[in-house]
Enzyme design. Structure first.
Site, PDB file in Angstrom:
ATOM      1  N   SER A 137       0.812  -1.253  -0.100  1.00 39.33           N
ATOM      2  CA  SER A 137      -0.095  -0.067   0.017  1.00 39.33           C
ATOM      3  C   SER A 137       0.817   1.097  -0.093  1.00 39.33           C
ATOM      4  O   SER A 137       0.263   2.276  -0.342  1.00 39.33           O
ATOM      5  CB  SER A 137      -1.002  -0.083   1.104  1.00 39.33           C
ATOM      6  OG  SER A 137      -1.919  -0.945   0.920  1.00 39.33           O
ATOM      7  N   GLU A 376      -4.492  -2.506  -6.924  1.00 32.90           N
ATOM      8  CA  GLU A 376      -4.773  -0.997  -7.386  1.00 32.90           C
ATOM      9  C   GLU A 376      -5.240  -0.152  -6.479  1.00 32.90           C
ATOM     10  O   GLU A 376      -6.259   0.662  -6.526  1.00 32.90           O
ATOM     11  CB  GLU A 376      -5.934  -1.087  -8.560  1.00 32.90           C
ATOM     12  CG  GLU A 376      -5.421  -1.703  -9.826  1.00 32.90           C
ATOM     13  CD  GLU A 376      -4.649  -0.731 -10.750  1.00 32.90           C
ATOM     14  OE1 GLU A 376      -4.377   0.298 -10.259  1.00 32.90           O
ATOM     15  OE2 GLU A 376      -4.083  -1.401 -11.629  1.00 32.90           O
TER      16      GLU A 376
HETATM   17  P1  TGC Z   1       1.683  11.479  -2.731  1.00 35.35           P
HETATM   18  O1  TGC Z   1       2.556  12.319  -2.002  1.00 35.35           O
HETATM   19  O2  TGC Z   1      -0.023  11.705  -2.332  1.00 35.35           O
HETATM   20  O3  TGC Z   1       1.653  12.240  -4.217  1.00 35.35           O
HETATM   21  C1  TGC Z   1       2.745  12.220  -4.879  1.00 35.35           C
HETATM   22  C2  TGC Z   1       2.539  12.813  -6.242  1.00 35.35           C
HETATM   23  O4  TGC Z   1       1.715  12.190  -7.245  1.00 35.35           O
HETATM   24  C3  TGC Z   1       0.624  12.786  -7.522  1.00 35.35           C
HETATM   25  N1  TGC Z   1      -0.622  11.773  -7.203  1.00 35.35           N
HETATM   26  C4  TGC Z   1      -1.214  11.313  -8.276  1.00 35.35           C
HETATM   27  N2  TGC Z   1      -1.250  11.563  -9.722  1.00 35.35           N
HETATM   28  C5  TGC Z   1      -1.937  10.852 -10.376  1.00 35.35           C
HETATM   29  N3  TGC Z   1      -2.883   9.863  -9.755  1.00 35.35           N
HETATM   30  C6  TGC Z   1      -3.086   9.616  -8.488  1.00 35.35           C
HETATM   31  N4  TGC Z   1      -4.012   8.706  -8.119  1.00 35.35           N
HETATM   32  C7  TGC Z   1      -2.196  10.274  -7.541  1.00 35.35           C
HETATM   33  N5  TGC Z   1      -2.070  10.505  -6.524  1.00 35.35           N
HETATM   34  C8  TGC Z   1      -1.127  11.231  -6.026  1.00 35.35           C
HETATM   35  C9  TGC Z   1       0.454  13.765  -6.358  1.00 35.35           C
HETATM   36  O5  TGC Z   1      -0.271  14.933  -6.874  1.00 35.35           O
HETATM   37  C10 TGC Z   1       1.794  14.222  -6.259  1.00 35.35           C
HETATM   38  O6  TGC Z   1       2.308  14.949  -7.337  1.00 35.35           O
HETATM   39  P2  TGC Z   1       3.702  15.714  -7.205  1.00 35.35           P
HETATM   40  O7  TGC Z   1       3.666  16.525  -8.558  1.00 35.35           O
HETATM   41  O8  TGC Z   1       3.014  16.837  -6.047  1.00 35.35           O
HETATM   42  O9  TGC Z   1       4.768  15.255  -6.735  1.00 35.35           O
HETATM   43  O10 TGC Z   1       1.944  10.139  -3.010  1.00 35.35           O
HETATM   44  P3  TGC Z   1       2.122   8.912  -1.744  1.00 35.35           P
HETATM   45  O11 TGC Z   1       3.186   8.233  -2.057  1.00 35.35           O
HETATM   46  O12 TGC Z   1       1.826   9.654  -0.255  1.00 35.35           O
HETATM   47  O13 TGC Z   1       0.645   8.204  -1.985  1.00 35.35           O
HETATM   48  C11 TGC Z   1      -0.230   7.671  -1.122  1.00 35.35           C
HETATM   49  C12 TGC Z   1      -1.033   6.608  -1.735  1.00 35.35           C
HETATM   50  C13 TGC Z   1      -1.447   5.918  -0.667  1.00 35.35           C
HETATM   51  C14 TGC Z   1      -2.177   7.458  -2.329  1.00 35.35           C
HETATM   52  C15 TGC Z   1      -0.359   5.893  -2.836  1.00 35.35           C
HETATM   53  O14 TGC Z   1       0.758   5.238  -2.480  1.00 35.35           O
HETATM   54  C16 TGC Z   1      -1.410   4.554  -3.272  1.00 35.35           C
HETATM   55  O15 TGC Z   1      -2.146   4.987  -3.936  1.00 35.35           O
HETATM   56  N6  TGC Z   1      -1.100   3.586  -2.613  1.00 35.35           N
HETATM   57  C17 TGC Z   1      -1.829   2.319  -3.194  1.00 35.35           C
HETATM   58  C18 TGC Z   1      -0.737   1.573  -3.914  1.00 35.35           C
HETATM   59  C19 TGC Z   1      -1.537   0.825  -4.992  1.00 35.35           C
HETATM   60  O16 TGC Z   1      -2.394   1.303  -5.605  1.00 35.35           O
HETATM   61  N7  TGC Z   1      -0.664   0.002  -5.712  1.00 35.35           N
HETATM   62  C20 TGC Z   1      -1.106  -0.547  -6.843  1.00 35.35           C
HETATM   63  C21 TGC Z   1      -0.163  -1.581  -7.361  1.00 35.35           C
HETATM   64  S1  TGC Z   1      -0.464  -2.001  -9.360  1.00 35.35           S
HETATM   65  C22 TGC Z   1      -1.586  -3.156  -9.154  1.00 35.35           C
HETATM   66  O17 TGC Z   1      -2.113  -3.634  -8.070  1.00 35.35           O
HETATM   67  C23 TGC Z   1      -2.000  -3.608 -10.594  1.00 35.35           C
HETATM   68  S2  TGC Z   1      -3.260  -4.856 -10.654  1.00 35.35           S
HETATM   69  C24 TGC Z   1      -3.171  -4.484 -12.137  1.00 35.35           C
HETATM   70  C25 TGC Z   1      -4.484  -5.659 -12.650  1.00 35.35           C
HETATM   71  O18 TGC Z   1      -3.891  -6.956 -12.762  1.00 35.35           O
HETATM   72  O19 TGC Z   1      -5.359  -5.189 -13.117  1.00 35.35           O
HETATM   73  P1  FAD Z   2      -0.746  -4.078   2.650  1.00 36.33           P
HETATM   74  O1  FAD Z   2      -0.351  -2.905   2.151  1.00 36.33           O
HETATM   75  O2  FAD Z   2       0.382  -4.806   3.380  1.00 36.33           O
HETATM   76  O3  FAD Z   2      -2.078  -4.216   3.404  1.00 36.33           O
HETATM   77  C1  FAD Z   2      -2.502  -5.121   4.142  1.00 36.33           C
HETATM   78  C2  FAD Z   2      -3.811  -4.512   5.007  1.00 36.33           C
HETATM   79  O4  FAD Z   2      -3.698  -3.475   5.695  1.00 36.33           O
HETATM   80  C3  FAD Z   2      -5.036  -4.054   3.968  1.00 36.33           C
HETATM   81  O5  FAD Z   2      -6.133  -4.586   4.181  1.00 36.33           O
HETATM   82  C4  FAD Z   2      -4.839  -2.823   3.863  1.00 36.33           C
HETATM   83  O6  FAD Z   2      -5.981  -2.027   3.441  1.00 36.33           O
HETATM   84  C5  FAD Z   2      -4.412  -2.348   5.374  1.00 36.33           C
HETATM   85  N1  FAD Z   2      -3.679  -1.242   5.324  1.00 36.33           N
HETATM   86  C6  FAD Z   2      -2.462  -0.788   4.873  1.00 36.33           C
HETATM   87  N2  FAD Z   2      -2.051   0.589   5.149  1.00 36.33           N
HETATM   88  C7  FAD Z   2      -2.995   0.878   5.781  1.00 36.33           C
HETATM   89  C8  FAD Z   2      -3.111   2.279   6.385  1.00 36.33           C
HETATM   90  N3  FAD Z   2      -2.577   3.207   6.447  1.00 36.33           N
HETATM   91  N4  FAD Z   2      -4.441   2.364   7.194  1.00 36.33           N
HETATM   92  C9  FAD Z   2      -5.598   1.509   7.083  1.00 36.33           C
HETATM   93  N5  FAD Z   2      -5.117   0.128   6.704  1.00 36.33           N
HETATM   94  C10 FAD Z   2      -4.147  -0.134   5.999  1.00 36.33           C
HETATM   95  N6  FAD Z   2       1.087  -4.874  -7.973  1.00 36.33           N
HETATM   96  C11 FAD Z   2       1.723  -4.370  -9.092  1.00 36.33           C
HETATM   97  O7  FAD Z   2       2.468  -3.489  -8.744  1.00 36.33           O
HETATM   98  N7  FAD Z   2       1.490  -4.698 -10.430  1.00 36.33           N
HETATM   99  C12 FAD Z   2       0.722  -5.653 -10.522  1.00 36.33           C
HETATM  100  O8  FAD Z   2       0.258  -6.026 -11.770  1.00 36.33           O
HETATM  101  C13 FAD Z   2      -0.200  -6.265  -9.430  1.00 36.33           C
HETATM  102  N8  FAD Z   2      -1.022  -7.169  -9.697  1.00 36.33           N
HETATM  103  C14 FAD Z   2      -1.366  -7.805  -8.735  1.00 36.33           C
HETATM  104  C15 FAD Z   2      -2.327  -8.943  -8.976  1.00 36.33           C
HETATM  105  C16 FAD Z   2      -2.867  -9.798  -7.702  1.00 36.33           C
HETATM  106  C17 FAD Z   2      -3.518 -11.061  -8.078  1.00 36.33           C
HETATM  107  C18 FAD Z   2      -2.838  -9.309  -6.480  1.00 36.33           C
HETATM  108  C19 FAD Z   2      -3.432  -9.931  -5.365  1.00 36.33           C
HETATM  109  C20 FAD Z   2      -2.053  -8.053  -6.368  1.00 36.33           C
HETATM  110  C21 FAD Z   2      -1.359  -7.429  -7.410  1.00 36.33           C
HETATM  111  N9  FAD Z   2      -0.544  -6.308  -7.158  1.00 36.33           N
HETATM  112  C22 FAD Z   2       0.116  -5.918  -8.076  1.00 36.33           C
HETATM  113  C23 FAD Z   2      -0.105  -6.059  -5.735  1.00 36.33           C
HETATM  114  C24 FAD Z   2      -1.561  -5.122  -5.167  1.00 36.33           C
HETATM  115  O9  FAD Z   2      -1.470  -3.713  -5.681  1.00 36.33           O
HETATM  116  C25 FAD Z   2      -1.079  -4.985  -3.552  1.00 36.33           C
HETATM  117  O10 FAD Z   2      -1.538  -6.134  -3.190  1.00 36.33           O
HETATM  118  C26 FAD Z   2      -1.936  -4.024  -2.918  1.00 36.33           C
HETATM  119  O11 FAD Z   2      -1.604  -2.659  -3.207  1.00 36.33           O
HETATM  120  C27 FAD Z   2      -2.011  -4.188  -1.285  1.00 36.33           C
HETATM  121  O12 FAD Z   2      -0.537  -4.329  -1.004  1.00 36.33           O
HETATM  122  P2  FAD Z   2      -0.242  -5.468   0.081  1.00 36.33           P
HETATM  123  O13 FAD Z   2      -1.143  -6.733  -0.597  1.00 36.33           O
HETATM  124  O14 FAD Z   2       1.175  -5.427   0.469  1.00 36.33           O
HETATM  125  O15 FAD Z   2      -1.051  -5.252   1.474  1.00 36.33           O
END
Ligand code: TGC
Ligand code: FAD
Length: 397
Positions: A137, A376
């Protein structure tokens, strides 16, 4: 198909064509085999090229072979693909929103020409490496580093104008079958240590991908790990036009937009299975759909799906006008995936014992939704993104 408030009427000809083409593709090429793929834990790889031929990868981008369709058309495409299976939509999301989009938005001319047509046709498969074993995350805390080759003498750098990458990415969709990985790493040669995007060919020395086994969700999708052990990447493979977390987070906004639509498709498929079952299945001498309890479930399901559809359509309008904020996308991803997760469970319940098999789609969608709820940005993370937007107070710090 459920369209309770007549959204069909607002679609233009191209949007209808794309939706119908995708719907037909899912009916003919996905639905007949997807239950078996889910059971066997395999992705139907023969569909990768077919989906490319049909223009399913990032058709909303402009140029380099992409037709630049409307954001509604793109959303409808994601909706239809996820009505087939989340693994099929994931394939299109990763390839299009997470690999082609960043190359289009932040890549050099050479990178665009080299990769966009190949990825668009499905001749090359891409993956997106952001998550690490210790940083899911909170990807900004990532440990993967990229060092200029001349700063890392003696560590395998054979390209003086390159970078040496070290670290591990995990949970990466398509990693084991990808030709190209977009790896986000900390540039250790820059005093500010910014995060940058590196286009890494997976056959390079020092790059290993392993499949993750034992998934009980998203089984018809390949997920893996990318290990980078002194992997040398030419400097020309760095995305030149972005640095910092804005790079990967911008890609996530694109993919989350597609998921907000896709979840509606999965929920709709569950609804249609439940509606059909309720009218076919007799108990106590009449169809179970004739009992008030079952009708209430269908009414609630149809209402929740319709409100999610409306949210998705509104996002498309805002995105088309370039007015869509990431926080609005978070609201839709959070709402629509939770809706699909809950409604898949209700549909499963309505199918009784048959509902737990792969002969019917609800249990498969329900299992998939556990992943979609988590990747995501987890549901919790999107709550906190909205919380910050609504209060001005950052909860992450
Ligand atoms: P933060 O300090 O809030 O922002 C850093 C810079 O990024 C800009 N920004 C964004 N820009 C575009 N879209 C967004 N959603 C943006 N959110 C922030 C922001 O304006 C800033 O820009 P600048 O110019 O000021 O530098 O960033 P942070 O590191 O504190 O972020 C916090 C948080 C929790 C929101 C972020 O880390 C987050 O979204 N965490 C969740 C992680 C996540 O979604 N991982 C996904 C991995 S990929 C995946 O799961 C693919 S699955 C694909 C599939 O199979 O379909
Ligand atoms: P963690 O971050 O360890 O979270 C564990 C729990 O703690 C969750 O319930 C979360 O909500 C909670 N938590 C964490 N932080 C906080 C907070 N601040 N406050 C309250 N609760 C919190 N990633 C990629 O980069 N590319 C990919 O293509 C991709 N594909 C994926 C495909 C699959 C099938 C899966 C399962 C995951 C994939 N991911 C990918 C990774 C995915 O984005 C992460 O699993 C996701 O971002 C959560 O991270 P984590 O699993 O480490 O959980």
């Amino acid at each position: 198909m459920l369209d309770y408030v007549g959204l069909e009427a607002d679609l233009d000809e191209e949007e209808r064509l794309i939706r119908d083409t995708a719907r037909e593709f899912v009916a003919d090429r996905v639905k007949p085999e997807i239950g078996d793929h889910f059971e066997n834990g395999t992705f139907p790889e023969e569909l990768i090229g077919e989906m490319g031929d049909m223009g399913f990868y990032a058709p909303n981008l402009e140029g380099y072979g992409s037709p630049n369709v409307t954001e509604t058309a793109y959303g409808l495409l994601m909706q239809e693909l996820e009505a087939g299976d989340s693994g099929i939509r994931s394939m299109a999301s990763v390839q299009g929103a997470l690999v082609m989009y960043p190359i289009r938005a932040f890549g050099s001319e050479e990178q665009k020409e080299r990769w966009l047509p190949a990825l668009g046709s499905g001749d090359a498969v891409g993956c997106f490496g952001l998550t690490e074993p210790e940083h899911g995350s909170d990807p900004a805390s990532m440990e993967t580093t990229a060092e200029r080759a001349d700063d890392s003498a003696g560590r395998g750098a054979d390209d003086a104008d390159g970078y040496v990458l070290n670290g591990t990415k995990t949970w990466i969709t398509n990693a084991p079958i990808a030709d190209l990985a977009l790896v986000w790493a900390r540039d250790a040669s820059d005093p500010d240590r910014p995060i940058r995007g590196f286009l890494v060919k997976t056959d390079r020395e020092g790059v290993t991908t392993n499949e993750i086994d034992g998934k009980l969700s998203m089984r018809a999708s390949v997920t893996g790990e990318i290990a980078l052990d002194d992997a040398v990447v030419p400097a020309a493979n760095v995305l030149p036009d972005v640095s910092g977390m804005k790079g990967p987070l911008s890609c996530l906004t694109q993919a989350r937009y597609g998921i907000a639509w896709g979840a509606v498709g999965a929920a709709r498929d569950c609804f249609e299975a439940a509606r059909e079952y309720a009218t076919d299945r007799d108990q106590f001498g009449k169809p179970i759909g004739g009992f008030q309890l079952q009708q209430e479930k269908l009414a609630e399901m149809a209402t929740r799906i319709t409100t999610a559809q409306l949210l998705a359509h509104r996002l498309a309008e805002l995105k088309e006008r370039d007015e869509l904020r990431p926080q609005q996308v978070s609201m839709a991803k959070r709402n629509n995936v939770r809706m699909a997760r809950e409604q898949a469970r209700v549909a499963r319940e309505m199918l009784g014992g048959n509902g737990i098999t792969t002969d019917y789609p609800p249990m498969r969608h329900l299992a998939n939704m556990e992943t979609v709820y988590t990747y995501e940005g987890t549901h919790d993370i999107h709550s906190l993104i909205l919380g910050e937007d609504l209060t001005g107070i950052v909860a992450f710090e």
